[in-house]
Write a protein that holds these residues in place. Sequence first.
Motif, short mmCIF file in Angstrom:
data_model
loop_
_atom_site.label_atom_id
_atom_site.label_comp_id
_atom_site.label_asym_id
_atom_site.label_seq_id
_atom_site.Cartn_x
_atom_site.Cartn_y
_atom_site.Cartn_z
N PHE A 1 0.84 -1.21 0.00
CA PHE A 1 0.00 0.00 0.00
C PHE A 1 0.87 1.25 0.00
CE2 PHE A 1 -2.04 3.24 2.77
CZ PHE A 1 -3.07 3.62 1.91
N VAL A 2 1.87 1.29 0.86
CA VAL A 2 2.77 2.45 0.93
C VAL A 2 3.49 2.64 -0.40
CG1 VAL A 2 4.83 3.39 2.07
CG2 VAL A 2 3.02 2.35 3.44
N ALA A 3 3.90 1.55 -1.03
CA ALA A 3 4.60 1.63 -2.32
C ALA A 3 3.67 2.17 -3.41
CB ALA A 3 5.14 0.26 -2.71
N ILE A 4 2.42 1.72 -3.43
CA ILE A 4 1.45 2.22 -4.42
C ILE A 4 1.25 3.71 -4.22
CG2 ILE A 4 -0.97 2.15 -5.14
CD1 ILE A 4 -0.89 -0.89 -4.45
N MET B 1 2.42 10.23 -3.02
CA MET B 1 2.05 10.37 -1.61
C MET B 1 3.02 9.54 -0.77
SD MET B 1 -2.05 10.31 -1.66
CE MET B 1 -2.07 10.83 0.04
N ARG B 2 3.94 10.20 -0.17
CA ARG B 2 4.95 9.49 0.62
C ARG B 2 4.63 9.61 2.10
NH1 ARG B 2 7.79 7.88 -3.23
NH2 ARG B 2 8.74 9.12 -4.85
N ARG B 3 4.84 8.51 2.80
CA ARG B 3 4.61 8.51 4.25
C ARG B 3 5.80 9.18 4.92
NH1 ARG B 3 5.65 4.03 8.22
NH2 ARG B 3 4.80 4.88 10.13
N GLU B 4 5.50 10.19 5.71
CA GLU B 4 6.54 10.88 6.46
C GLU B 4 7.00 9.99 7.61
OE1 GLU B 4 7.76 13.84 5.53
OE2 GLU B 4 6.35 13.94 3.86
N ARG B 5 8.24 10.14 8.01
CA ARG B 5 8.78 9.30 9.08
C ARG B 5 8.03 9.49 10.40
NH1 ARG B 5 13.44 6.69 8.29
NH2 ARG B 5 14.08 6.79 10.46
N HIS B 6 7.48 10.68 10.61
CA HIS B 6 6.78 10.94 11.86
C HIS B 6 5.34 10.44 11.85
CE1 HIS B 6 5.53 14.35 9.39
NE2 HIS B 6 4.45 14.40 10.16
N GLU C 1 -2.26 7.64 10.69
CA GLU C 1 -2.21 9.02 10.19
C GLU C 1 -2.00 9.06 8.68
OE1 GLU C 1 -0.38 11.31 14.10
OE2 GLU C 1 1.00 10.36 12.67
N PHE C 2 -1.13 8.19 8.18
CA PHE C 2 -0.87 8.14 6.74
C PHE C 2 -2.13 7.71 5.99
CE2 PHE C 2 0.79 5.76 2.98
CZ PHE C 2 1.22 6.88 2.27
N ALA C 3 -2.83 6.69 6.49
CA ALA C 3 -4.06 6.23 5.84
C ALA C 3 -5.12 7.33 5.85
CB ALA C 3 -4.59 4.98 6.54
N ALA C 4 -5.23 8.06 6.95
CA ALA C 4 -6.20 9.16 7.03
C ALA C 4 -5.85 10.25 6.02
CB ALA C 4 -6.24 9.72 8.44
N ASP C 5 -4.55 10.54 5.88
CA ASP C 5 -4.08 11.51 4.89
C ASP C 5 -4.47 11.07 3.48
OD1 ASP C 5 -2.88 13.93 5.30
OD2 ASP C 5 -0.85 13.21 4.87
N CYS C 6 -4.21 9.82 3.17
CA CYS C 6 -4.55 9.27 1.85
C CYS C 6 -6.05 9.36 1.62
CB CYS C 6 -4.10 7.82 1.73
SG CYS C 6 -2.33 7.59 1.74
N GLN C 7 -6.81 8.99 2.62
CA GLN C 7 -8.26 9.01 2.51
C GLN C 7 -8.77 10.43 2.22
OE1 GLN C 7 -9.77 6.01 4.54
NE2 GLN C 7 -11.76 6.23 3.61
N GLN D 1 -2.73 3.00 -13.00
CA GLN D 1 -2.28 2.60 -14.34
C GLN D 1 -3.26 3.03 -15.43
OE1 GLN D 1 -1.69 -1.59 -13.89
NE2 GLN D 1 0.20 -1.35 -12.73
N GLN D 2 -4.54 3.02 -15.14
CA GLN D 2 -5.55 3.40 -16.13
C GLN D 2 -5.49 4.88 -16.48
OE1 GLN D 2 -9.18 2.07 -14.36
NE2 GLN D 2 -9.01 0.02 -15.24
N THR D 3 -4.93 5.66 -15.61
CA THR D 3 -4.84 7.09 -15.88
C THR D 3 -3.46 7.46 -16.42
OG1 THR D 3 -4.27 7.49 -13.60
CG2 THR D 3 -6.59 7.74 -14.21
N ASN D 4 -2.76 6.46 -16.93
CA ASN D 4 -1.44 6.66 -17.56
C ASN D 4 -0.41 7.27 -16.63
OD1 ASN D 4 -2.43 5.63 -19.99
ND2 ASN D 4 -3.22 7.64 -20.55
N GLY D 5 -0.53 7.02 -15.34
CA GLY D 5 0.47 7.46 -14.39
C GLY D 5 0.50 8.95 -14.13
N ARG D 6 -0.55 9.67 -14.48
CA ARG D 6 -0.58 11.12 -14.29
C ARG D 6 -0.99 11.47 -12.88
NH1 ARG D 6 -4.13 10.67 -18.58
NH2 ARG D 6 -5.67 11.34 -17.08
N SER D 7 -0.28 11.02 -11.90
CA SER D 7 -0.63 11.30 -10.51
C SER D 7 -2.13 11.16 -10.31
CB SER D 7 -0.17 12.69 -10.08
OG SER D 7 1.20 12.67 -9.85
N ALA D 8 -2.65 10.06 -10.78
CA ALA D 8 -4.10 9.80 -10.72
C ALA D 8 -4.62 9.94 -9.31
CB ALA D 8 -4.39 8.41 -11.24
N LEU D 9 -3.83 9.52 -8.39
CA LEU D 9 -4.29 9.51 -7.03
C LEU D 9 -4.13 10.88 -6.37
CD1 LEU D 9 -2.92 6.05 -5.95
CD2 LEU D 9 -5.16 6.63 -6.85
N ARG D 10 -3.73 11.86 -7.11
CA ARG D 10 -3.57 13.22 -6.60
C ARG D 10 -4.67 14.13 -7.11
NH1 ARG D 10 -0.50 15.09 -2.64
NH2 ARG D 10 1.68 14.75 -2.87
#
Length: 132
Positions: A44-47, A53-58, A63-69, A122-131
Amino acid sequence: RRLWRRFGPQDQSLWKLLWTLMLQWNRWLRLGPRGERIEFYERFVAIMARNGMRRERHQTPLEFAADCQLQLNELLERNGLDTFPDDLVRLFYRERYGKNPISASESRAIEELLTKLSTVHQQTNGRSALRS
């Protein structure tokens, strides 16, 4: 400063012990009390990282999942994954710290959802689809 002056070369065994304890503590923080990696969470973190969206060390996993959500709410809802980050991290905590590991069927379901999440990108051709 005075404290450091009190310790000298004769205290090498103390320093070695402290260093060993620090390394063990760091390992426990990374791998958990059972000393194992939780592969589905790492996936999940790698995806998320591939999508900017990188998980901060802190950040804790929760918290990371909530940020993603929050950041991906619309995209996740459109693809039937609206509660997935939260559900995944709860399973992560149960697997890592709980006494009841996840079942084989839960593991298969997680893998299917992770594949779906990866496919959305992948369906969005890698254009930061998740952003979006």
